[in-house]
Design an enzyme around this catalytic site. Structure first.
Site, PDB file in Angstrom:
ATOM      1  N   SER A 191       0.970  -1.415   0.082  1.00  0.00           N
ATOM      2  CA  SER A 191      -0.116   0.028  -0.101  1.00  0.00           C
ATOM      3  C   SER A 191       0.735   1.356  -0.052  1.00  0.00           C
ATOM      4  O   SER A 191       1.869   1.576  -0.875  1.00  0.00           O
ATOM      5  CB  SER A 191      -1.098  -0.151   1.186  1.00  0.00           C
ATOM      6  OG  SER A 191      -1.853   0.947   0.993  1.00  0.00           O
ATOM      7  N   ASP A 348     -10.137  -3.637  -5.035  1.00  0.00           N
ATOM      8  CA  ASP A 348      -9.170  -2.857  -4.390  1.00  0.00           C
ATOM      9  C   ASP A 348      -9.299  -1.630  -5.569  1.00  0.00           C
ATOM     10  O   ASP A 348      -8.949  -1.668  -6.616  1.00  0.00           O
ATOM     11  CB  ASP A 348      -7.911  -3.154  -4.257  1.00  0.00           C
ATOM     12  CG  ASP A 348      -6.796  -2.241  -3.704  1.00  0.00           C
ATOM     13  OD1 ASP A 348      -7.343  -1.310  -3.242  1.00  0.00           O
ATOM     14  OD2 ASP A 348      -5.650  -2.624  -3.607  1.00  0.00           O
ATOM     15  N   HIS A 378      -8.048  -4.886  -0.598  1.00  0.00           N
ATOM     16  CA  HIS A 378      -6.974  -4.122  -0.229  1.00  0.00           C
ATOM     17  C   HIS A 378      -6.603  -4.311   1.249  1.00  0.00           C
ATOM     18  O   HIS A 378      -7.517  -4.512   2.126  1.00  0.00           O
ATOM     19  CB  HIS A 378      -7.174  -2.521  -0.212  1.00  0.00           C
ATOM     20  CG  HIS A 378      -6.085  -1.748   0.118  1.00  0.00           C
ATOM     21  ND1 HIS A 378      -5.084  -1.516  -0.937  1.00  0.00           N
ATOM     22  CD2 HIS A 378      -5.615  -1.252   1.292  1.00  0.00           C
ATOM     23  CE1 HIS A 378      -4.019  -0.669  -0.486  1.00  0.00           C
ATOM     24  NE2 HIS A 378      -4.405  -0.607   0.767  1.00  0.00           N
TER      25      HIS A 378
END
Length: 408
Positions: A191, A348, A378
């Site tokens: 991320s 995501d 995610h």
């Protein structure tokens, strides 16, 4: 009696509001994901309430809640020695396999945790477990970077911390201290950590003072740009747990120390309208109509505003800085990068960031492995431990480590 019925109805309504979210049938363990998301949204709302009451910044409260039961002191085992130290003033956690042969050089992974540049820690149970598992399974030295977070610092301090620690570790004397093979080093992150890992990779290849080169960059559902909040994955997953479109825009504004009122302009792409000529090059580098496979474009259309909000770019020039948005880097930089592994999840909003970067790297001549999970969401990889265990998280973690093991 009526009061009790009303209270029960109210509680039922609140529960339904927080818990129930219509999810695609292909997402992994949907009811478990709904419950996890409900908890996270509840904590977010409580954190915002704390800020409204003047008790402090909401991200401080949110990070405290996220890490409250997760933080671990360095705990060594029979197989891995764990220590906390500093590299050029930046805190790191080092995982060293205890198995040693005289003169043997080990592989190494520099890892950067996610959390929107504002949450999480190398000391969290989930990241400690991931890095410990990498060290054990690969017999590798793992360096987990504890960079400073929003709201204490903003861009570019997070990238400066990650870069300083990485550059320090890549010094020949430091590598020798940890018995690391200078030809077998990877950088990785998930991320926002994937964002920082990509940015560090790009900076290292143009830094003539660094003689050690990375062999691999491995990016897990990375966030790589903030110029288009309406890619197909953003449109498809606007309300899909656990990372929502509006939340991602807020994370960007917090990271870049921008005005919170810019959120709405960014969500509808007013900040990148066609009348803003300074964005011409950047737009071409994230043109998803040419960078994404047709199977992911589906019937989604680009959201292009004719007249926009120039004050967003004027106030936040970092939106056009590759250190913040590695996806828009010059091709001359991309051509110098190491082999890449990029992991994406179908459910995501950041799916297309990773896919577009993979395509740009391939066009620059870089070997890329794109690992896509149709049932993934995610953040899935760090949910591989009870009580937040997801089968897809466990699969992602194992496949990621297996790829590193074979390619590093």
């Amino acid at each position: 009696m009526r009061a009790a019925v009303r209270m029960a109805a109210l509680l039922s309504g609140l529960t339904a509001y927080y818990v129930y979210r219509p999810l695609p049938g292909t997402v992994s363990e949907p009811w478990k994901l709904m419950l996890l998301d409900a908890v996270f949204r509840g904590v977010q709302d409580a954190s915002h309430l704390m800020q409204l009451l003047g008790l402090g910044h909401h991200l401080k409260f949110l990070n405290c809640a996220v890490t409250m039961f997760e933080m671990l002191a360095p705990q060594s085992s029979d197989t891995v020695r764990v220590t906390d130290t500093t590299f050029d003033g930046v805190q790191v956690r080092v995982f060293e396999p205890e198995e040693r042969l005289e003169g043997e050089l080990k592989r190494s992974v520099i890892y950067i945790h996610g959390g929107g540049w504002a949450l999480g820690s190398a000391r969290m149970r989930s990241y400690d477990y991931l890095c410990r598992k990498m060290a054990e399974d690969m017999n590798a030295v793992v360096i987990s970077i504890e960079y400073r977070l929003v709201p204490e610092v903003h861009f570019p301090e997070q990238i400066n911390d990650a870069y300083s620690a990485s550059k320090y570790f890549l010094q020949p004397a430091v590598l020798a201290q940890y018995s690391v093979d200078p030809n077998r080093i990877a950088i990785s992150g998930d991320s926002a950590g994937g964002n920082l890992a990509a940015a560090v990779s790009q900076q290292l290849v143009v830094d003539s003072s660094v003689t050690t080169r990375l062999k691999i960059q491995a990016l897990i559902y990375p966030v790589l740009q903030a110029l288009d909040f309406n890619t197909p994955s953003y449109q498809q997953n606007t309300a899909t747990p656990i990372l929502y479109k509006r939340v991602m825009a807020r994370f960007w504004l917090e990271y870049l120390n921008g005005d919170p009122s810019f959120v709405q302009a960014m969500l509808v792409n007013n900040h990148t309208a066609s009348d803003l000529s300074q964005l011409t090059t950047a737009r071409a580098r994230l043109n998803w109509t040419t960078l994404l496979p047709k199977s992911f474009i589906k019937n989604y259309k680009p959201v292009i505003q004719v007249m926009g909000s120039p004050q967003v770019i004027e106030k936040l020039p970092a939106l056009l800085d590759p250190r913040a948005a590695p996806l828009i880097a010059d091709e001359e930089i991309l051509q110098l990068l190491p082999k890449a592994y990029i992991l994406t999840c179908e459910h995501d909003i950041l799916r297309d960031d990773g896919m577009m970067y993979a395509r740009r790297l391939e066009e620059a001549g870089i070997e890329v492995t794109l690992d896509h999970y149709e049932d993934g969401f995610h953040g899935a990889m760090i949910f591989a431990l009870p009580p937040t265990y997801f089968d897809v998280g466990n699969r992602i973690m194992n496949n990621y480590i297996n790829w590193l093991d074979k390619n590093l």
